[in-house]
Design a protein around this motif. Structure first.
Motif, PDB file in Angstrom:
ATOM      1  N   LYS A  68       3.580   3.970  -8.264  1.00  0.00           N
ATOM      2  CA  LYS A  68       2.359   3.775  -9.271  1.00  0.00           C
ATOM      3  C   LYS A  68       2.496   2.897 -10.311  1.00  0.00           C
ATOM      4  O   LYS A  68       1.742   2.382 -11.027  1.00  0.00           O
ATOM      5  CB  LYS A  68       1.406   4.744  -9.096  1.00  0.00           C
ATOM      6  CG  LYS A  68       0.781   5.521  -7.813  1.00  0.00           C
ATOM      7  CD  LYS A  68       0.157   6.789  -8.242  1.00  0.00           C
ATOM      8  CE  LYS A  68      -0.450   7.616  -6.995  1.00  0.00           C
ATOM      9  NZ  LYS A  68      -1.550   6.704  -6.449  1.00  0.00           N
ATOM     10  N   ASP A  84      -8.101  -3.223  -3.928  1.00  0.00           N
ATOM     11  CA  ASP A  84      -7.447  -2.980  -5.184  1.00  0.00           C
ATOM     12  C   ASP A  84      -7.142  -4.348  -5.895  1.00  0.00           C
ATOM     13  O   ASP A  84      -7.174  -4.234  -7.109  1.00  0.00           O
ATOM     14  CB  ASP A  84      -6.042  -2.353  -4.672  1.00  0.00           C
ATOM     15  CG  ASP A  84      -6.199  -0.777  -4.157  1.00  0.00           C
ATOM     16  OD1 ASP A  84      -7.292  -0.388  -4.332  1.00  0.00           O
ATOM     17  OD2 ASP A  84      -5.131  -0.203  -3.594  1.00  0.00           O
ATOM     18  N   ASN A 110       2.731   1.827  -3.478  1.00  0.00           N
ATOM     19  CA  ASN A 110       1.559   2.225  -4.376  1.00  0.00           C
ATOM     20  C   ASN A 110       1.177   3.355  -4.110  1.00  0.00           C
ATOM     21  O   ASN A 110       0.489   3.918  -5.380  1.00  0.00           O
ATOM     22  CB  ASN A 110       0.631   1.248  -4.416  1.00  0.00           C
ATOM     23  CG  ASN A 110       0.764  -0.260  -4.993  1.00  0.00           C
ATOM     24  OD1 ASN A 110       2.114  -0.489  -5.526  1.00  0.00           O
ATOM     25  ND2 ASN A 110       0.218  -1.285  -5.009  1.00  0.00           N
ATOM     26  N   ARG A 161       3.146  -5.208  -7.822  1.00  0.00           N
ATOM     27  CA  ARG A 161       2.814  -5.495  -6.446  1.00  0.00           C
ATOM     28  C   ARG A 161       1.560  -6.211  -6.118  1.00  0.00           C
ATOM     29  O   ARG A 161       1.636  -7.015  -5.460  1.00  0.00           O
ATOM     30  CB  ARG A 161       2.964  -4.157  -5.757  1.00  0.00           C
ATOM     31  CG  ARG A 161       4.549  -3.588  -5.977  1.00  0.00           C
ATOM     32  CD  ARG A 161       4.601  -2.311  -4.894  1.00  0.00           C
ATOM     33  NE  ARG A 161       5.787  -1.452  -5.251  1.00  0.00           N
ATOM     34  CZ  ARG A 161       5.877  -0.768  -5.930  1.00  0.00           C
ATOM     35  NH1 ARG A 161       4.542  -0.040  -6.617  1.00  0.00           N
ATOM     36  NH2 ARG A 161       7.001   0.119  -6.379  1.00  0.00           N
ATOM     37  N   ARG A 217       0.900  -1.128   0.032  1.00  0.00           N
ATOM     38  CA  ARG A 217      -0.005   0.029  -0.132  1.00  0.00           C
ATOM     39  C   ARG A 217       0.890   1.140  -0.005  1.00  0.00           C
ATOM     40  O   ARG A 217       0.747   2.139  -0.787  1.00  0.00           O
ATOM     41  CB  ARG A 217      -0.990  -0.154   1.159  1.00  0.00           C
ATOM     42  CG  ARG A 217      -1.791   1.148   1.479  1.00  0.00           C
ATOM     43  CD  ARG A 217      -2.403   1.208   2.580  1.00  0.00           C
ATOM     44  NE  ARG A 217      -3.223   2.569   2.923  1.00  0.00           N
ATOM     45  CZ  ARG A 217      -3.721   2.849   3.899  1.00  0.00           C
ATOM     46  NH1 ARG A 217      -3.496   1.980   5.272  1.00  0.00           N
ATOM     47  NH2 ARG A 217      -4.564   3.985   4.156  1.00  0.00           N
ATOM     48  N   ALA A 277       2.556  -0.520  -9.740  1.00  0.00           N
ATOM     49  CA  ALA A 277       1.475  -1.078  -8.607  1.00  0.00           C
ATOM     50  C   ALA A 277       0.764  -2.331  -8.987  1.00  0.00           C
ATOM     51  O   ALA A 277       0.582  -2.945  -8.347  1.00  0.00           O
ATOM     52  CB  ALA A 277       0.423   0.169  -8.611  1.00  0.00           C
TER      53      ALA A 277
END
Length: 256
Positions: free
Chosen positions: A199, A244, A193, A205, A190, A202
């Motif tokens: 990002k 997410d 990201n 991950r 988190r 992201a």
């Protein structure tokens, strides 16, 4: 404990000289009470004069420590049955009336010796989740990208993680029968990201924590947030990563 009533404190320490938990034994030591004494200073006193309470000579107790300021995370152990940092565990709180203090190594990591465990699994899982920011020279190494104040505030609490292992020790889903990577790694996903540069990776991950041992293996016990010495909102992070990863599972094909 009032200073005029001070008396020696007994420490019961679970020891293993060869790293074999099955052959671990308990030894008792007696340390004179001192004002503001913590567990580390007590262990140092025992190390200087390694004799049991009965007067028997024994090898010095070994443990890990570094910062002594609850920043490095290396001195994590079980103290009176609770996982915590030894450097901030004050004897007056642990033994207000002179009760014995019990010290054991963490149980969710391979035992090295006495109070030292091998936390390699945490660092390997951080590598698996790519918990870092990729800097490949594609942008100037001058001032970094601007980050909104509200994002900075959110990220700061997550950045305080010191990989101490408290959350892993308290998590019932981390055991020999489960590959669950633990709360700390999910929270670090988190964190990275959230970063403007982070990002860009992201999706990688999220893919890493959607597989075996990832966020779906969390049992929502919430033990982790109760023992975190830095009060990191671990359960909130798990919820965010769960959301997410669900979005990526449903709509990730649109990005391909």
């Amino acid at each position: 404990m009032a200073e005029e009533n001070k008396r020696p404190i007994t420490f019961r320490i679970k020891r293993s000289l060869d790293g074999n938990r099955d052959s671990s034994t308990w030894e008792e030591f007696e340390v004179p009470w001192e004002p503001q004494m913590n567990v580390i200073s007590a262990l140092m006193a025992i190390q200087r004069k390694p004799k049991t309470k009965e007067g028997r000579e024994t090898p010095p107790v070994v443990w890990e420590q570094a910062c002594l300021e609850e920043v490095c995370g290396s001195c994590t152990m079980l103290i009176n049955g609770k996982v915590r940092q030894a450097c901030t565990a004050l004897i007056d709180s642990l033994s207000p009336n002179g009760e014995p203090v019990t010290i054991e190594p963490m149980t969710k990591f391979p035992l090295v010796r006495d109070l030292i465990v091998d936390r390699t699994r945490m660092f390997e899982n951080l590598k698996r989740a790519k918990a870092w920011i990729f800097i490949d020279g594609t942008h100037s190494l001058g001032p970094g990208p601007r980050v909104a104040p509200e994002v900075q505030e959110e990220a700061y609490s997550l950045s305080r993680c010191m990989t101490c292992g408290c959350c892993v020790e308290a998590c019932p889903n981390v055991n020999d029968a489960s590959p669950f990577m633990g709360p700390a790694v999910l929270s670090q996903v988190r964190l990275f990201n959230l970063h403007p540069s982070g990002k860009m990776n992201a999706g990688e991950r999220l893919d890493a924590v959607m597989g075996e041992g990832g966020v779906a293996d969390c049992g929502k016990a919430q033990n982790c947030v109760q023992v975190c010495p830095k009060e990191i909102p671990l359960t909130e992070s798990i919820a965010v990563i769960g959301r997410d990863t669900m979005k990526r599972a449903l709509f990730g094909w649109l990005l391909k």
